[in-house]
Design an enzyme around this catalytic site. Structure first.
Site, mmCIF file in Angstrom:
data_model
loop_
_atom_site.group_PDB
_atom_site.id
_atom_site.type_symbol
_atom_site.label_atom_id
_atom_site.label_comp_id
_atom_site.label_asym_id
_atom_site.label_seq_id
_atom_site.Cartn_x
_atom_site.Cartn_y
_atom_site.Cartn_z
ATOM 1 N N ARG A 1 -70.787 -2.665 -21.939
ATOM 2 C CA ARG A 1 -71.207 -1.969 -23.154
ATOM 3 C C ARG A 1 -71.343 -0.468 -22.893
ATOM 4 N NH1 ARG A 1 -76.921 -3.374 -26.060
ATOM 5 N NH2 ARG A 1 -77.647 -2.358 -24.169
ATOM 6 N N ASP B 1 -83.232 -5.397 -38.658
ATOM 7 C CA ASP B 1 -83.583 -4.746 -37.400
ATOM 8 C C ASP B 1 -82.574 -3.614 -37.206
ATOM 9 O OD1 ASP B 1 -83.799 -3.958 -34.744
ATOM 10 O OD2 ASP B 1 -84.239 -5.969 -34.005
ATOM 11 N N PHE C 1 -80.524 -10.273 -31.126
ATOM 12 C CA PHE C 1 -81.285 -9.897 -29.934
ATOM 13 C C PHE C 1 -82.413 -10.914 -29.728
ATOM 14 C CE2 PHE C 1 -84.264 -7.554 -27.312
ATOM 15 C CZ PHE C 1 -83.412 -7.075 -26.339
ATOM 16 N N TYR D 1 -86.947 4.420 -28.816
ATOM 17 C CA TYR D 1 -86.490 4.899 -27.499
ATOM 18 C C TYR D 1 -84.978 4.894 -27.334
ATOM 19 C CZ TYR D 1 -86.835 -0.203 -26.752
ATOM 20 O OH TYR D 1 -86.735 -1.557 -26.893
ATOM 21 N N LYS D 2 -84.236 4.470 -28.363
ATOM 22 C CA LYS D 2 -82.778 4.459 -28.230
ATOM 23 C C LYS D 2 -82.221 5.790 -28.765
ATOM 24 C CE LYS D 2 -82.577 -0.586 -28.745
ATOM 25 N NZ LYS D 2 -82.176 -1.021 -27.415
HETATM 26 C C1 LIG Z 1 -81.823 -5.504 -31.764
HETATM 27 C C2 LIG Z 1 -83.005 -5.245 -30.893
HETATM 28 N N1 LIG Z 1 -84.230 -5.548 -31.331
HETATM 29 C C3 LIG Z 1 -85.327 -5.315 -30.564
HETATM 30 C C4 LIG Z 1 -85.197 -4.785 -29.300
HETATM 31 C C5 LIG Z 1 -86.341 -4.526 -28.382
HETATM 32 O O1 LIG Z 1 -87.577 -4.711 -28.881
HETATM 33 P P1 LIG Z 1 -88.845 -4.115 -28.119
HETATM 34 O O2 LIG Z 1 -88.854 -2.641 -28.395
HETATM 35 O O3 LIG Z 1 -89.974 -4.837 -28.716
HETATM 36 O O4 LIG Z 1 -88.691 -4.356 -26.660
HETATM 37 C C6 LIG Z 1 -83.933 -4.444 -28.831
HETATM 38 C C7 LIG Z 1 -83.792 -3.862 -27.469
HETATM 39 O O5 LIG Z 1 -82.782 -3.508 -26.995
HETATM 40 C C8 LIG Z 1 -82.826 -4.698 -29.632
HETATM 41 O O6 LIG Z 1 -81.607 -4.422 -29.181
#
Ligand SMILES: Cc1ncc(COP(=O)(O)O)c(C=O)c1O
Length: 429
Positions: free
Chosen positions: A388, A201, A132, A226-227
């Site tokens: 997706r 992550d 990401f 938030y996911k």
């Molecule tokens: C693998 C991954 N890391 C980080 C993030 C997002 O980070 P942030 O919450 O800082 O916007 C996402 C967002 O979809 C993600 O898929």
């Protein structure tokens, strides 16, 4: 084209037998909508609006500043961290919910780099080119500041790339595009054998697949609220540190919330012990309350993450089968079929109309999303445009799967995705 498909009654039967079926009622989903984007923004739990309203009207409106103590606002990052811990194989007191995933990644990568800088000549941060982007952007900044090099490879190249030059292996457990899941334990072990630290992550795994950070001997982890945790847009993220680093890790964003005694108001920074030092400044309490409401649902769940995983695999297996029936080879599956190799979203690619196809589905009430390919990537999978579909086993049903596949087939057969209105690109895809 053969349009014979598995009948709706099969999906209805699976829903009737689903031990998690009643959990859907915990969520306030619009009638008739098939929501397959919980891997991007989770659905709204029914209890959340009331909890947030209580915080705003009573705790803030009536009790004002007293609520930092009386309503437990100040301890929210640790309290919420303790709800996250059992879902990711961590222990109470090891996780805090705070800031964004990007900011937390910055903190832990900095910590890992400082540990390595002190002890060795290792200069490489190793990651996937298709990780990401925010993870890569944060790593680019830190590498430039501290004299490290960011090395990016494709997933098949990873095992060979973990050599003695690597200071930190930084990966996303479930890939945001392909849905491919890494073997966290094996890659962490390879990193350690090479003298590197491993950062994970968990944005696409926390709340979707069982994660065992201690079992994998991981060093650091971050993830989103938030996911799959359903904490709402902009919910605080989380950060975990293996307690074995308790005496050696640091925090570059040395704000007062991470101080050992923030209300002593001393001029010198003295970090709190443990993961508490990963706090920086005042946390978003209203968002934190919403995240806590989302997480408390997991605590009520019979069977825990294992039950969710079983349903997630059953939903995604069925989706793959039905999309095969409906698309007859017009779409190619990008996500591995094998259970051990994937998370809870399913990705396809198609020769034409990917973005427009997703827009046509959204217009029919089936919400997925689209991720463009990286046209200059050397690895073919990274160049593919991705359609997706995320499956949140807490609220998605087998009938959702059936409806989604049916609409995919109809959009394909009618060609309605070619309509001009579906070609218009919005800022958020
Ligand atoms: C693998 C991954 N890391 C980080 C993030 C997002 O980070 P942030 O919450 O800082 O916007 C996402 C967002 O979809 C993600 O898929």
């Amino acid at each position: 084209m053969n349009t014979h498909t598995t009948p709706l009654t099969d999906a209805q039967q699976l829903d009737r037998a689903d031990p998690l079926g009643l959990c859907r009622d915990w969520f306030d989903l619009p009638q008739g909508l098939v929501y397959l984007d919980g891997n991007s923004l989770g659905a709204l739990p029914r209890c959340t609006a009331q909890r947030v309203a209580h915080t705003v009207q009573h705790e803030w409106g009536q009790n004002l500043i007293k609520s930092w103590n009386a309503a437990g606002w100040f301890d929210a990052p640790q309290r919420i961290g303790d709800l996250i811990a059992p879902l990711i194989g961590a222990r109470a007191g090891e996780v805090v919910a705070c800031d964004s995933t990007s900011v937390n990644l910055y903190k832990v990568l900095h910590a890992a780099l400082m540990q390595q800088k002190a002890g060795s000549q290792k200069r490489v941060v190793l990651s996937e080119r298709s990780n990401f982007p925010t993870d890569l952007y944060m790593a680019q900044s830190l590498c430039a500041q501290h004299g490290f090099e960011l090395k990016l490879v494709s997933w098949p190249e990873l095992p060979r790339a973990i050599d003695q030059s690597v200071a930190v292996l930084m990966l996303t457990h479930v890939h945001y595009r392909s849905g491919r899941m890494h073997d966290m334990a094996a890659l962490t072990q390879a990193a350690h054998a090479a003298g590197a630290l491993a950062i994970w992550d968990l944005a696409h795994s926390a709340g979707a697949v069982p994660v065992d950070l201690h079992g994998a001997h991981a060093d650091y982890a971050v993830g989103c609220g938030y996911k799959y945790f359903n904490g709402g847009p902009g919910a605080p993220a989380f950060v975990w540190v293996n307690p074995k680093h308790a005496n050696s890790f640091s925090q570059p964003l040395s704000g007062w919330w991470g101080h050992a005694q923030p209300f002593a108001f001393t001029p010198d920074y003295k970090p709190a012990s443990g993961v508490g030092q990963y706090l920086c400044g005042t946390q978003p309490i209203v968002s934190s309350v919403a995240l806590q409401a989302g997480l408390e649902l997991f605590a009520q769940l019979a069977g825990g993450m294992q039950a969710l995983r079983e349903k997630s695999l059953a939903l995604t297996d069925l989706f793959m089968q039905l999309v095969d029936e409906q698309t007859q080879g017009a779409w190619q599956l990008v996500t591995p079929r094998e259970h051990t190799l994937r998370g809870s979203h399913v990705s396809y690619t198609c020769a034409e109309g990917g973005y427009a196809f997703v827009q046509a589905l959204i217009a029919r009430g089936v919400i997925g999303d689209f991720r463009a390919g990286d046209e200059s990537a050397p690895f073919e999978e990274d160049r593919l445009p991705i359609l997706r579909f995320g499956f949140a086993p807490l609220y998605n049903s087998y009938c959702d799967v059936w409806q989604a596949a049916q609409h995919i087939g109809e959009v394909l057969r009618t060609g309605e995705w070619r309509c001009a209105k579906y070609q218009v690109q919005s800022a958020v895809t």
